[in-house]
Design an enzyme around this catalytic site. Structure first.
Site, mmCIF file in Angstrom:
data_model
loop_
_atom_site.group_PDB
_atom_site.id
_atom_site.type_symbol
_atom_site.label_atom_id
_atom_site.label_comp_id
_atom_site.label_asym_id
_atom_site.label_seq_id
_atom_site.Cartn_x
_atom_site.Cartn_y
_atom_site.Cartn_z
ATOM 1 N N LYS A 145 -22.134 -14.787 -18.801
ATOM 2 C CA LYS A 145 -21.782 -14.093 -17.557
ATOM 3 C C LYS A 145 -21.284 -12.713 -17.931
ATOM 4 C CE LYS A 145 -21.592 -14.977 -13.110
ATOM 5 N NZ LYS A 145 -22.314 -15.998 -12.334
ATOM 6 N N ASP A 183 -25.004 -11.501 -9.154
ATOM 7 C CA ASP A 183 -23.885 -12.312 -8.678
ATOM 8 C C ASP A 183 -23.208 -11.424 -7.622
ATOM 9 O OD1 ASP A 183 -22.314 -14.960 -9.454
ATOM 10 O OD2 ASP A 183 -20.765 -13.465 -9.158
HETATM 11 P P1 NDP Z 1 -22.710 -11.224 -2.509
HETATM 12 O O1 NDP Z 1 -22.109 -10.039 -3.146
HETATM 13 O O2 NDP Z 1 -24.090 -11.166 -1.975
HETATM 14 O O3 NDP Z 1 -21.765 -11.754 -1.337
HETATM 15 C C1 NDP Z 1 -20.437 -12.095 -1.576
HETATM 16 C C2 NDP Z 1 -19.791 -12.451 -0.261
HETATM 17 O O4 NDP Z 1 -18.492 -13.000 -0.513
HETATM 18 C C3 NDP Z 1 -19.557 -11.252 0.637
HETATM 19 O O5 NDP Z 1 -19.589 -11.684 1.960
HETATM 20 C C4 NDP Z 1 -18.159 -10.813 0.221
HETATM 21 O O6 NDP Z 1 -17.480 -10.048 1.195
HETATM 22 C C5 NDP Z 1 -17.483 -12.133 0.031
HETATM 23 N N1 NDP Z 1 -16.400 -11.980 -0.942
HETATM 24 C C6 NDP Z 1 -16.502 -11.545 -2.215
HETATM 25 N N2 NDP Z 1 -15.311 -11.503 -2.811
HETATM 26 C C7 NDP Z 1 -14.438 -11.910 -1.885
HETATM 27 C C8 NDP Z 1 -13.047 -12.086 -1.885
HETATM 28 N N3 NDP Z 1 -12.299 -11.814 -2.978
HETATM 29 N N4 NDP Z 1 -12.462 -12.549 -0.739
HETATM 30 C C9 NDP Z 1 -13.216 -12.822 0.354
HETATM 31 N N5 NDP Z 1 -14.556 -12.670 0.413
HETATM 32 C C10 NDP Z 1 -15.141 -12.221 -0.677
HETATM 33 O O7 NDP Z 1 -22.569 -12.395 -3.602
HETATM 34 P P2 NDP Z 1 -23.343 -13.793 -3.677
HETATM 35 O O8 NDP Z 1 -23.649 -14.298 -2.319
HETATM 36 O O9 NDP Z 1 -24.422 -13.643 -4.661
HETATM 37 O O10 NDP Z 1 -22.216 -14.702 -4.364
HETATM 38 C C11 NDP Z 1 -21.326 -15.511 -3.591
HETATM 39 C C12 NDP Z 1 -20.798 -16.634 -4.465
HETATM 40 O O11 NDP Z 1 -21.895 -17.435 -4.929
HETATM 41 C C13 NDP Z 1 -20.057 -16.208 -5.739
HETATM 42 O O12 NDP Z 1 -19.047 -17.159 -6.028
HETATM 43 C C14 NDP Z 1 -21.134 -16.288 -6.812
HETATM 44 O O13 NDP Z 1 -20.587 -16.452 -8.099
HETATM 45 C C15 NDP Z 1 -21.859 -17.543 -6.349
HETATM 46 N N6 NDP Z 1 -23.226 -17.728 -6.845
HETATM 47 C C16 NDP Z 1 -24.186 -16.777 -6.672
HETATM 48 C C17 NDP Z 1 -25.470 -17.001 -7.105
HETATM 49 C C18 NDP Z 1 -26.567 -16.033 -6.859
HETATM 50 O O14 NDP Z 1 -27.722 -16.375 -7.199
HETATM 51 N N7 NDP Z 1 -26.336 -14.872 -6.287
HETATM 52 C C19 NDP Z 1 -25.827 -18.236 -7.834
HETATM 53 C C20 NDP Z 1 -24.769 -19.214 -7.889
HETATM 54 C C21 NDP Z 1 -23.513 -18.939 -7.420
HETATM 55 P P3 NDP Z 1 -17.405 -8.450 1.036
HETATM 56 O O15 NDP Z 1 -18.751 -7.958 1.469
HETATM 57 O O16 NDP Z 1 -16.299 -8.012 1.919
HETATM 58 O O17 NDP Z 1 -17.130 -8.180 -0.417
HETATM 59 O O1 2IT Z 2 -23.586 -18.188 -10.817
HETATM 60 C C1 2IT Z 2 -24.829 -18.196 -10.979
HETATM 61 O O2 2IT Z 2 -25.446 -19.218 -11.265
HETATM 62 C C2 2IT Z 2 -25.558 -16.937 -10.779
HETATM 63 N N1 2IT Z 2 -24.951 -15.927 -10.417
HETATM 64 C C3 2IT Z 2 -27.024 -16.858 -11.027
HETATM 65 C C4 2IT Z 2 -27.319 -16.737 -12.493
HETATM 66 C C5 2IT Z 2 -28.751 -16.467 -12.871
HETATM 67 O O3 2IT Z 2 -28.957 -16.220 -14.050
HETATM 68 O O4 2IT Z 2 -29.641 -16.522 -12.010
#
Ligand code: NDP
Ligand code: 2IT
Length: 449
Positions: free
Chosen positions: A122, A162
């Protein structure tokens, strides 16, 4: 406290998120260690909790006014026992070593569960893309990759997105890698479709999280049809969790961002979801604007000093936390149960704190930990790597079917491991044990390296 947890805490004091992630796994795998004394002799716990490599670097960049800035860049190469390091990059002001080490640690087990050959890593930066122009984001990504490019490669370490890193950032990062290394390879996943990306990668984490929930319900001959669902966040994972839920006939009533949450008791339909996608992905606006546009919705401002998160206050059947770590505490968990929730599927990484998880496990509701439920994202990243190696693109249905099969397999793997180690129905124990066994056995095969 176990010896290993004590030594991790003493060695890296202050890394509270990392300690939290390690504690959960250490507790879950205790029965495995009891059954396999050779693991202690080989110090597998000490090895699996220590990153193979941690890279920290300075990222200087210039804003549109000509002012120079410095951010900190990181890559944690946690474990390569079963494949090249693989895991996302997070750009968010809260990013530090503890958060990235917890994410890298979780990633090791998650990637093992996918059935594909991917180690865990990561990375990211405390850079905040919010409020920055496209040019500022591009210059930051170029500065970040100027250093990161020395450490990654398609057979070494393959980053992805992420929080704060989506298609735009992956494009700028890839462009700089290609220029520096003079090679067009699958060094990043989450690429755009017309230059090496995979169909279904944007959707994969959210869709997978819903497929996992459907698998859990299926064990009781139930479905998502007609279920009222709370979704937190409004980014990549939240949007495609909601999309799949709507497609399967569920009613989604909430979204949030770091400023607050909206509740729409009429349900968020496909048109409203399109509005959220445009709002968040193109205009990069705030979720508050949903309530300005749709008068049936209510917006509640977040309050950091409150003892609970207002989003979890509503009556519903299922909860999909898809924003960030520790967004559900013990009080939220009690509120959720009081409001009728019988299923929690984690789209985010570690969104429930340990006390909240205990509330769910005590009441024996369906609780799917992130390392199982959100593994669809990295799984399709693995499929993107496979397609890049073959220089082929699979059609949408093929990738989606493979994703469904992988989520089904993870579900079964968790249940089987949980049952074998005396915790039937405990998906958290099952995910930790199954992921651990795969990685640790590979480490032992490869000797003390
Ligand atoms: P994005 O940046 O697309 O979206 C994040 C969302 O979460 C936004 O709505 C953001 O609000 C909100 N957010 C972020 N930080 C905070 C905080 N401290 N308090 C409240 N709200 C918050 O990210 P993703 O959708 O990609 O990721 C969301 C979660 O999913 C994370 O935990 C990530 O690690 C996990 N994840 C992502 C994967 C992926 O493929 N993208 C895979 C597996 C897990 P704001 O716009 O105000 O920041
Ligand atoms: O938390 C996660 O699994 C991710 N942000 C996606 C990682 C990846 O390599 O697609």
């Amino acid at each position: 406290m176990s010896d290993i947890l004590k030594s991790v805490t003493v060695r890296d004091p202050g890394e509270k998120e990392f300690h939290q992630a390690v504690k959960e796994v250490v507790e879950s795998v205790q029965p495995v260690l009891d059954r396999n004394p050779e693991y202690r002799q080989a110090a597998v716990m000490e090895r699996i909790t220590e990153p193979e490599r941690v890279i920290m670097f300075r990222v200087p960049w210039m804003d549109d006014q000509g002012q120079a800035h410095v951010n900190r860049g990181f890559r944690i190469e946690m474990n390569s026992a079963i494949g090249p390091y693989k895991g996302g990059l997070r750009f968010h002001p809260s990013v530090n070593l503890s958060i990235l080490k917890f994410l890298a640690f979780e990633q090791v087990f998650k990637n093992a569960l996918t059935t594909l050959s991917m180690g865990g890593g990561k990375g990211g930066s405390d850079f905040d893309p919010k409020g920055k122009s496209d040019n500022e984001v591009m210059r930051f990504c170029q500065g970040f990759m100027a250093e990161l490019s020395r450490h990654i490669g398609p057979d070494t370490d393959v980053p992805a997105g992420d929080i704060g890193v989506g298609a735009r950032e992956i494009g700028y990062l890839f462009g700089m890698y290609k220029k520096l290394r003079n090679e067009f390879t699958g060094v990043l996943t989450g690429k755009s479709l017309n230059w090496g990306g995979s169909l279904i990668r944007p959707e994969a984490t959210g869709y997978g999280c819903v497929y996992f929930a459907a698998e859990m319900l299926n064990t009781k001959n139930d479905t998502l049809q007609g279920k009222t669902c709370l979704v937190s966040g409004s980014g990549n994972v939240a949007q495609f969790t909601a999309e799949k839920l709507i497609e399967l006939g569920a009613k989604v009533v909430t979204f949030s961002d770091s400023s607050g949450c909206i509740y729409d008791d009429k349900g968020i339909d496909s048109d409203k979801l399109e509005f959220v996608k445009r709002l968040k992905n193109i205009r990069r606006g705030r979720i508050r604007e949903y309530a300005d546009k749709y008068s049936e919705a209510v917006y509640t401002e977040a309050d950091g000093s409150a003892d609970h998160n207002f989003l979890w206050d509503h009556k519903a059947d299922c909860a999909f936390p898809c924003a960030t770590q520790n967004e559900i505490n013990e009080k939220d968990a009690a509120n959720l149960l009081g409001n009728g929730i019988s299923l929690v599927s984690e789209g985010a990484n570690m969104p429930c704190n340990p006390e909240a998880i205990n509330v769910f496990l005590d009441k024996k509701i369906f609780y799917a930990p992130g390392k199982a439920a959100n593994a669809g994202g990295v799984a399709v990243s693995g499929l993107e790597m496979a397609q890049n190696s073959m220089r082929l693109n699979w059609p949408r249905e093929e990738v989606d079917n493979r994703l469904k099969l992988i989520m089904k397999s993870i579900h079964k793997t968790c249940l089987d491991a949980a049952a074998e180690y005396g915790e039937p129905g405990n998906y958290m124990a099952g995910a930790n044990i199954a992921g651990f066994l795969k990685v640790v056995n590979a480490m032992l095969d490869q000797g003390l390296v």
